[in-house]
Design a protein around this motif. Structure first.
Motif, short mmCIF file in Angstrom:
data_model
loop_
_atom_site.label_atom_id
_atom_site.label_comp_id
_atom_site.label_asym_id
_atom_site.label_seq_id
_atom_site.Cartn_x
_atom_site.Cartn_y
_atom_site.Cartn_z
N ASP A 308 0.84 -1.20 0.00
CA ASP A 308 0.00 0.00 0.00
C ASP A 308 0.87 1.26 0.00
N VAL A 309 0.36 2.29 -0.62
CA VAL A 309 1.01 3.61 -0.56
C VAL A 309 0.42 4.34 0.63
N THR A 315 6.91 9.07 2.32
CA THR A 315 8.09 9.75 2.87
C THR A 315 9.34 8.90 2.71
N GLU A 316 9.22 7.60 3.02
CA GLU A 316 10.38 6.71 2.98
C GLU A 316 10.98 6.59 1.59
N PHE A 317 10.10 6.49 0.57
CA PHE A 317 10.58 6.27 -0.80
C PHE A 317 10.56 7.53 -1.65
N GLY A 318 10.12 8.64 -1.08
CA GLY A 318 10.09 9.88 -1.84
C GLY A 318 9.15 9.83 -3.02
N LEU A 319 7.98 9.20 -2.83
CA LEU A 319 7.04 9.03 -3.93
C LEU A 319 6.39 10.36 -4.29
N LYS A 320 5.94 10.45 -5.53
CA LYS A 320 5.29 11.67 -6.02
C LYS A 320 3.77 11.56 -6.03
N VAL A 321 3.25 10.44 -5.56
CA VAL A 321 1.81 10.22 -5.50
C VAL A 321 1.45 9.71 -4.12
N SER A 322 0.17 9.85 -3.75
CA SER A 322 -0.27 9.44 -2.42
C SER A 322 -1.22 8.25 -2.45
N LYS A 323 -1.54 7.74 -3.63
CA LYS A 323 -2.42 6.58 -3.75
C LYS A 323 -1.86 5.63 -4.80
N GLY A 324 -2.26 4.35 -4.66
CA GLY A 324 -1.82 3.36 -5.63
C GLY A 324 -1.21 2.17 -4.94
N ALA A 325 -0.52 1.32 -5.71
CA ALA A 325 0.15 0.14 -5.19
C ALA A 325 1.63 0.23 -5.55
N LEU A 326 2.48 0.21 -4.55
CA LEU A 326 3.92 0.34 -4.76
C LEU A 326 4.52 -1.02 -5.07
#
Length: 498
Positions: A308-309, A315-326
């Motif tokens: 889960d995102v 924060t940990e992975f520096g993602l640019k989105v807040s929803k989805g499946a990592l």
């Protein structure tokens, strides 16, 4: 004379004013009454409209109940406990977290002696989904049954054949030798929204053709109650009253379309508390179709580990989105890697459907047939990309690539003629052969050795690592030791894994 006329004019003027005032005073109540009458008319019209709306809803309920009646069946089962007790999986009720109940329909016998009886009976519900006799229900309604009987709305009772089951979704397909039946049309459980009206139909406590109404209270519920917590879940939550015996029955919308299969309730008393869960049609229909076509469920395989995102993950992975499946990991040579998906990618959509959680992605992939292509929209370091993934067949061997070592410290594989010959066995019919045991772990503590063959666990014949792992998980949940029958050379022995 002039003065006289002035007096007359004053008298006339006074009379006119008096008449005017009198007229105004007389007209005031009429004006007030007129306004009150207008308000009453508005209230009457509103009441009429509300009554018409209520009657329309009532008519909708009545029409759906009437049209659904021929499509809903009662299912009764009979099991020879004395001959099958050691072969059956533990009762699903024992595996549920506190507060959850399956709809076994035990006729209110909960709390009585649990001593095994020679014949055990069960009851549930089902729904006709094809005119040639195919019926969709829950796996736990028919699991392990020796005799399955379907009672139609006409009162006719017909013995049924279990065509196929799928413990991973708690679904089953049974068939009766009848044609010209009235199937229920499939609806769109993806389109249904929280607050929409639904009806639950079935045989609670043996009372067939019982109809209750409610709304969709929530969607995409994952409760960890199917297949020891390893199953596929995406429940619809409803407050329509459902009770033991409703299990396997339909949840329908006001168009008379099937949107879910009633499966479990959250209750401290074992009866309806206004929180029920149904398997959505989006998850159930592919299972039904695969069982009909293949005799088993064949699922798509992506070959990627997903998560889960969450705000912490962002924060940990520096993602640019807040929803989805990592995507946390990708298996080499598998569909995800072949499509050039990478760890750190976030899957946003599959075939145009938003991906909000990793479980929804896993469910969707599993609902696709092997060989199908899935169009994905992903986010990679802030850039959106479109990717096509060609799915492969999900097998135990494929799943084992994620965790090749069993959780209790031993390498296991199903017995084959080659492996049996390699370890000196001439007459093995099944089981799991131990190819290696780590120095530390519960397998070593139990005394397992390389070359041992695990034939049964908790009284059940074992044929796969996944099956044994699930049995072990149940034993741990129930806090009981797991007894396994092991063959070592020409000797059979009983070992205990704690």
């Amino acid at each position: 004379m002039q003065l006289h006329w002035k007096r007359i004019s004053l008298v006339l003027a006074s009379a006119w004013v008096a008449t005017l005032l009198f007229g105004l005073m007389m007209s005031l109540p009429r004006a007030v009454n007129s306004e009150a009458h207008a308000d009453q008319q508005l209230r009457d019209r509103a009441a009429t409209q509300n009554l018409n709306t209520a009657q329309d809803i009532s008519s909708a309920f009545r029409n759906v109940a009437e049209v659904m009646r021929p499509s809903v069946v009662s299912i009764s089962t009979q099991t020879d406990v004395s001959s099958r007790a050691r072969q059956l999986s533990p009762n699903l009720r024992q595996q549920l977290p506190p507060g959850f109940e399956q709809f076994f329909g035990n006729g209110g016998r909960r709390g009585r002696s649990m001593e095994p009886q020679p014949q055990q009976q069960g009851q549930g519900s089902g729904v006709i989904v094809r005119q040639d006799g195919y019926i969709l229900t829950n796996n736990h309604v028919v699991e392990g049954a020796d005799i399955v009987t379907v009672e139609l709305s006409t009162g006719a009772k017909v013995e049924a054949e279990v065509v196929g089951t799928d413990p991973e979704t708690d679904l089953a397909v049974v068939k009766i030798d009848r044609t010209g039946l009235q199937p229920v049309p499939f609806g769109d459980s993806e389109a249904i929204r929280v607050g929409d009206w639904v009806l639950a139909i079935g045989s609670p406590f043996g009372l067939d053709q019982t109809v209750t109404a409610g709304i969709i209270s929530g969607k995409n519920r994952v409760q960890g109650i199917v297949d020891d917590g390893h199953g596929f879940e995406d429940f619809l939550q409803t407050d329509a009253a459902i009770n033991p015996g409703n299990s396997g029955g339909p949840l329908v919308n006001l168009h008379g379309e099937l949107v879910g299969i009633n499966t479990a309730i959250l209750s401290r008393s074992g009866t309806s508390a206004g929180i029920g869960f149904a398997i959505p049609v989006a998850l159930a229909r592919p299972v039904f179709e695969s069982i009909i076509e293949n005799g088993e469920v064949r699922r798509g395989f992506l070959g990627a580990q997903v998560a889960d995102v969450t705000p912490e993950v962002v924060t940990e992975f520096g993602l640019k989105v807040s929803k989805g499946a990592l995507i946390r990991g990708v298996l080499e040579g598998q569909p995800a890697a072949n499509a050039e998906l990478q760890p750190g990618d976030v899957i946003l959509e599959t075939d145009g459907r938003p991906v909000t959680t990793s479980s929804r992605l896993v469910n969707y992939i599993a609902s696709r047939a092997p060989g199908q292509s899935v169009q994905m929209k992903i986010n990679r370091h802030g850039e959106e990309l479109n990717v096509t993934v060609n799915l492969q067949l999900r097998t135990e061997k494929a799943m084992a690539m994620f965790s090749p070592r069993s959780p209790w410290g031993a390498e296991l594989e199903p017995v084959t003629p080659q492996s049996a010959k390699e370890y000196g066995y001439a007459d093995l019919q099944g089981g799991l052969i131990v190819t290696s045991v780590s120095d530390q772990g519960i397998a070593a503590e139990a005394g397992l050795q390389a070359g041992d063959v695990i034939e049964t666990a908790a009284g059940r014949a074992v044929e796969s690592v996944e099956q044994l792992t699930k049995i072990l998980a149940v034993a741990k949940q129930q806090q009981v030791p797991l007894q396994v029958v092991v063959r070592r050379g020409n000797t059979k022995m009983l070992l205990v894994i704690r």
